[in-house]
Design an enzyme around this catalytic site. Structure first.
Site, short mmCIF file in Angstrom:
data_model
loop_
_atom_site.label_atom_id
_atom_site.label_comp_id
_atom_site.label_asym_id
_atom_site.label_seq_id
_atom_site.Cartn_x
_atom_site.Cartn_y
_atom_site.Cartn_z
N GLY A 1 -0.77 -0.76 -4.85
CA GLY A 1 -1.30 0.51 -5.35
C GLY A 1 -1.22 1.59 -4.31
CD GLU B 1 -2.38 -1.14 2.87
OE1 GLU B 1 -3.62 -1.13 2.94
OE2 GLU B 1 -1.63 -1.12 3.86
CB CYS B 2 0.59 4.38 0.16
SG CYS B 2 0.73 6.15 -0.22
N GLY B 3 3.33 3.66 0.38
CA GLY B 3 4.77 3.58 0.51
C GLY B 3 5.31 2.23 0.12
#
Length: 457
Positions: free
Chosen positions: A428, A329-331
């Protein structure tokens, strides 16, 4: 039995909610009251302060993610045995999704029947502050606002402001905090700086707690919290757990620190055995890893150290391409790119390269806020057509953001495709809460179990 509970709110961001919350939590910890903390909304950072520095158990309560029943259930479960459940609000009290009160602190107070105390910055105030209090408390007939705490006011001015507010509004004023410049908590683009980055933070919080004992009516706040009715939440039906306790490796260090604690515990309830590791320091994944969870954080700020850990990057690259079930997720998504760099090409760090894309800093906040993700193909988390709530907050973008989910903004026509989804991968920018849809946790754990079984063949 439900613990006494209280929600601290404000008229806008920057009013001092976090400072007052931390002061009260630390003071109650020092008294031995055993408080538990909650943060309204999706923010990861305030709970890190509450738990890692103050030592109070801390969780998120997010009505967009969880809905009313799961919110009440998790509030009750996490408050068991606590002397007080203290909830920190988000933004302005009534501020929710798309100019509505949905998922606001007010919405949370109403759903959980929690008394609210309004934290107001009293600098430069006189009679008008009573109008602000009256307007905030009377804006909705069920506002739940039962009192006021004044922030950044002088001991000399406080008695007059207190008398004015109580006479004009009938609400109790539960004390004040003066301006304490040496106890300021700095901020940056993701909110407050992470707990480990604040020099002498424990000393600052003990100063805040000492001041709270002097100038806040802590006994009055505890009495108000005790007036909250029992929650009596509905039981939540969960999927059957997976057998075999497959190991899911969880990236946990300064670069990767954004996780919902309740989500991690749900993975364990679904049968996973979570083992933490550091992408900064560890040269290999934990022994027996059958699943990988790369949460959010600040990989861009530690890009040099991450890039220098060649052996771990190679292992993660190879194992993801050979089917290791992975949530990024993200990072964590940034970490799986080929390179992290800036738009001007001043730096360019090699990452895991699990897919052929590069990430760069845009210098501005990109897609931001709540979304509903709908899968456009079957994959690790769910089947095509199934949906779950998520959230985005990032200054970086990708040359390959993925297109296996459609993200739809609530109460808006705006939407976009994003994220990668295969039978063994979710990667993502959107991050999510496993409790939003517990089947996601079960599906991830089941995939790790299958990977374990195949490795034994």
């Amino acid at each position: 039995m439900s613990a006494p509970r209280l929600l601290l709110c404000a008229s806008a961001s920057g009013g001092g909610k976090t400072t007052v919350t931390c002061a009260v939590l630390q003071a109650l910890m020092d008294r031995g009251v055993n408080p538990v903390a909650f943060k309204c909304g999706p923010d990861y950072i305030d709970p890190m302060f509450h738990s890692e520095i103050i030592g109070a158990k801390s969780r998120n309560l997010d009505l967009f993610f969880l809905g009313a029943d799961k919110t009440r259930y998790l509030l009750e479960q996490n408050s068991a045995g606590a002397g007080l459940a203290l909830i920190e609000g988000v933004m302005g009290y009534y501020d929710g999704i798309a100019m509505s009160h949905e998922a606001s602190a007010y919405h949370l107070a109403r759903v959980t029947q929690t008394p609210a105390v309004l934290v107001l910055d009293g600098r430069g105030s006189a009679l008008t502050i009573a109008a602000v209090v009256k307007g905030m408390a009377g804006f909705r007939p069920d506002s739940g606002i039962r009192g006021v705490i004044l922030n950044r006011v002088s001991p000399m001015l406080y008695p007059r402001l207190k008398a004015c507010i109580e006479e004009e509004t009938g609400l109790a004023v539960y004390g004040y905090l003066p301006s304490l410049p040496d106890c300021t908590l700095k901020s940056r683009h993701l909110g407050l700086v992470t707990a480990g980055e604040v020099a002498n933070l424990k000393e600052k919080l003990h100063k805040l707690a000492a001041q709270a004992e002097k100038s806040l009516d802590l006994d009055g706040l505890l009495a108000l919290a005790s007036s909250a009715p029992a929650l009596d939440p509905k039981p939540i039906d969960l999927p059957e757990p997976v057998e075999g306790a497959p190991v899911i490796a969880v990236a946990k260090d300064k670069a990767f620190c954004f996780y919902y604690a309740d989500g991690l515990e749900l993975l364990e309830r679904m049968g996973a055995r979570l083992v933490e590791f550091s992408p900064l320091a560890d040269k290999a994944l934990p022994e027996g890893t059958c699943g990988l969870y790369l949460g959010g954080g600040y990989p861009e700020e530690f890009a040099r150290e991450l890039a220098d850990n060649h052996s771990l990057l190679r292992e993660i690259h190879d194992k993801i391409l050979h089917g290791l079930p992975t949530v990024a997720e993200c990072g964590g998504f940034l970490y799986l790119h080929r390179h992290l760099g800036d738009a001007d090409g001043r730096y360019d760090w090699h990452m895991a390269g699990a897919f052929s894309g590069d990430a760069h800093n845009t210098g501005r906040l990109g897609r931001f806020g709540y979304v509903t993700l709908t899968a456009q193909k079957d994959g690790l988390l769910c089947r095509a057509g199934e949906s779950f709530p998520a959230h985005e907050f990032h200054y970086w973008d990708s040359t390959t953001p993925g297109a296996d989910f459609h993200a739809q903004k609530p109460q808006s026509d705006r939407g976009w495709d994003c994220a990668f989804h295969s039978p063994t991968l979710y990667a993502g920018f959107p991050h999510f809460h496993f409790w939003a849809r517990p089947e996601l946790a079960r599906n991830f754990t089941a995939a790790a179990r299958r990977y374990m079984q195949e490795a034994l063949l």
